[in-house]
Design an enzyme around this catalytic site. Structure first.
Site, short mmCIF file in Angstrom:
data_model
loop_
_atom_site.label_atom_id
_atom_site.label_comp_id
_atom_site.label_asym_id
_atom_site.label_seq_id
_atom_site.Cartn_x
_atom_site.Cartn_y
_atom_site.Cartn_z
N ASP A 83 -45.29 -60.51 51.29
CA ASP A 83 -45.03 -59.10 51.60
C ASP A 83 -44.84 -58.94 53.10
O ASP A 83 -44.29 -59.83 53.75
CB ASP A 83 -46.19 -58.25 51.07
CG ASP A 83 -45.74 -56.90 50.57
OD1 ASP A 83 -45.32 -56.07 51.40
OD2 ASP A 83 -45.81 -56.64 49.35
N HIS B 295 -46.60 -51.62 53.84
CA HIS B 295 -46.40 -51.91 52.43
C HIS B 295 -47.31 -53.03 51.94
O HIS B 295 -47.97 -52.90 50.90
CB HIS B 295 -44.94 -52.29 52.19
CG HIS B 295 -44.59 -52.48 50.74
ND1 HIS B 295 -44.71 -53.69 50.09
CD2 HIS B 295 -44.11 -51.61 49.82
CE1 HIS B 295 -44.33 -53.55 48.84
NE2 HIS B 295 -43.96 -52.30 48.64
N SER C 13 -44.06 -51.57 42.80
CA SER C 13 -44.84 -52.47 43.65
C SER C 13 -46.33 -52.31 43.37
O SER C 13 -47.07 -53.29 43.24
CB SER C 13 -44.59 -52.18 45.13
OG SER C 13 -43.34 -52.64 45.56
#
Length: 563
Positions: free
Chosen positions: A128, A168, A362
């Site tokens: 990520d 994120h 996600s």
């Protein structure tokens, strides 16, 4: 402004030049490429022979990433030992925050926490944007360090700390493993708060990255799987499908991770709700592909839960049913610094100083990643196929409250909503990936197709199983089997599912060029996604969406707020 909560790979991955392969597209203007050879040495030698500069070694797919001039690119087409050449696409990440959801309790993880199952002894790797080194991620419930390693795939650096500037990666990791807890009663915010972590950074400032960075990240994970004891791999990103699943280089690396024994959990992408919006790498048949559902901000009331409109749907163009299951992905509260890029863009969705709320597949994938860690704590000897089988066999489907028939097509919610408690105690085995051989898939000797087909009227059916979808499925006698009206406002999620003893749609058969899809081969002339793929009556399958392969485009659109 609208956003996803899911990494977006903006892949410009046309298959370009390869001796022995058809030339499908002309040379793009870009100079960044991924060159696959018969082995890593051959790929590297071919690039060096034409004067190109190697930027990444991608041994997991026998490839290198390189920068080539147009003249070097043309000379490369005649080099021996080269199998494929792809353009190297860009990637980005974004997320829109949403209100809080009590997801550990919703899926039964809280019951496992009360019994002492918290993911201890299981190692999860996240590819990520990196993570924030906050206590709830860096330390377990006993306040002991639990991050085993950091790897920066962008700069090829092991060790140190690859801080997350975007937010994120931090948010996704916290949904899966945060050790933060309330005090009375003690309730953990993460699904597997004692799991150990390996943090792999493949996306940098602005959420930008490349296919080469992602593949190098996956290469490193597989190469170091045994050393760090990596059991589970979370991939909360996606890219547009531009080829058969086996031809995409990220998919090849993902299949290699599955072959190595890792449980790979991936997000479906946020391009729903239309059929065939499944993305890369969720279109890989082997892995656990996760869509998103929401509790409508009433976690105590299951009757109004629904599949999120943004959640991508199947089937894949090869006929595999996706998603495999769904998990909470709406208004998910997780950790994020108030100076992370996503938080700066959407400060209105900060909950307190460093907690953020966002939606996306996600986050749904992160939930299932945590569930897998819980399963493997109690049964560490499970294979990845057995984990996937038990996740699907124990999932809870959505049923119409009047007819008791399924309220969503299996192409929308797969086997149903994940049930952590049932999955941890499930005993099913051998019910997924039947007829598939990942080794043959990777070496190119055999590829596979799933059972989904579409008839002349645009209705889906499952070949050799006898169920037909047109609002409902019908069995061989013409009686309703399972089905319902898609996108109803709320449905109960019930125990029990007709396919629980076999999950029949997950098996595959060897791919042949004449598999009936829409009156013939879905890829005319062997060129997938060129000039559009017919969906119904010659209409392109996603509202005319047909970008040239040399342009960048993100499969994950910004999602509207849903409860």
């Amino acid at each position: 402004m609208k956003s996803t909560g899911c990494l977006m790979l903006t892949a410009a991955l046309g298959l370009l030049l390869a001796p022995g392969y058809a030339v499908r597209h002309s040379d793009p203007p870009a100079s960044r490429v991924i060159v696959q050879g018969v082995d890593l040495a051959s790929a590297a030698a071919a690039v060096r022979a034409v004067g190109g500069e190697i930027t990444h070694e991608l041994g997991i797919i026998d490839a290198v990433a390189a920068e080539l001039t147009a003249a070097e690119w043309r000379r490369l087409g005649a080099a021996s030992g080269v199998r494929r050449v792809w353009t190297d696409g860009a990637a980005k990440v974004a997320g829109k925050p949403q209100p809080y959801s009590n997801y550990p309790a919703l899926i039964g993880a809280e019951r496992l926490h009360e019994e002492g199952t918290t993911g201890a002894g299981v190692t999860v790797a996240f590819v990520d944007t990196g993570t924030w080194d906050t206590g709830a991620i860096a330390k377990n419930t006993g306040k002991q360090p639990r991050v085993l390693e950091h790897y920066d795939a962008i700069n090829d650096v092991v060790g140190g700390f690859n801080d997350d500037t975007v937010g994120h990666g931090t948010h996704v990791a916290s949904v899966a493993v945060s050790s933060n807890a309330t005090t009375a009663p003690k309730r953990y915010n993460g699904i597997a708060p004692d799991a150990e972590l390996v943090v792999v950074k493949a996306f940098g400032p602005g959420g930008q990255g490349t296919y080469a960075d992602v593949i190098r990240a996956l290469d490193w994970v597989v190469a170091n799987r045994a050393y760090y004891g990596i059991d589970v791999l979370n991939l909360s990103f996606s890219a547009p499908v531009k080829s058969y699943y086996w031809d995409d280089p990220i998919n090849q690396a993902v299949m290699a991770a599955w072959q190595a024994g890792i449980v790979v959990v991936v997000s479906m992408g946020n391009g729903g709700p239309d059929p065939m919006t499944v993305s890369v790498p969720a279109n890989v048949p082997y892995v656990v592909s996760v869509g998103a559902m929401s509790d409508a901000e009433t976690p105590e009331d299951a009757t109004d839960d629904f599949v999120a409109q943004f959640s991508a749907a199947g089937p894949t163009v090869e006929g595999f049913i996706k998603p495999d299951l769904v998990a909470p992905g709406g208004h998910m509260r997780g950790l994020m610094r108030n100076d992370h890029e996503v938080a700066l863009e959407h400060p209105e969705f900060l909950v307190g100083a460093n907690t953020f709320s966002m939606s996306g597949t996600s986050q749904a994938a992160a939930v299932v990643t945590g569930v897998v860690a819980l399963m493997l704590q109690d049964q560490p000897g499970l294979t990845n196929d057995d984990v996937k089988c038990r996740l699907m066999a124990s999932a809870r489907p959505a049923a119409d409250p009047v007819t008791d028939l399924l309220a969503y097509s299996i192409f929308q919610h797969g086997a149903g909503r994940v049930d952590a408690y049932a999955a941890a105690y499930a005993t099913a085995s051998g019910c997924v990936n039947g007829g598939l051989d990942v080794a043959k898939d990777l070496d190119g000797t055999e590829h596979y197709a799933g059972p989904a087909r579409m008839d002349a009227d645009g209705n889906f059916y499952l070949e050799n199983i006898g169920y037909k979808w047109n609002g409902y499925y019908y069995d061989a006698n013409g009686d309703p089997y399972v089905g319902g009206v898609p996108w109803i406002d709320g449905v109960p999620w019930i125990d029990g599912v007709p396919w629980i003893d076999g999950v029949p749609w997950i098996d595959g058969v060897p791919w042949i060029d004449t598999i009936d899809w829409t009156e013939g081969d879905p890829y005319p002339d062997g060129s997938p996604w060129v000039d559009g793929v017919p969906w119904v009556d010659g209409v392109p399958w996603v509202d005319g969406y047909n970008p040239p392969l040399t342009e960048t485009s993100a499969i994950n659109t910004w999602v509207e707020k849903e409860k």
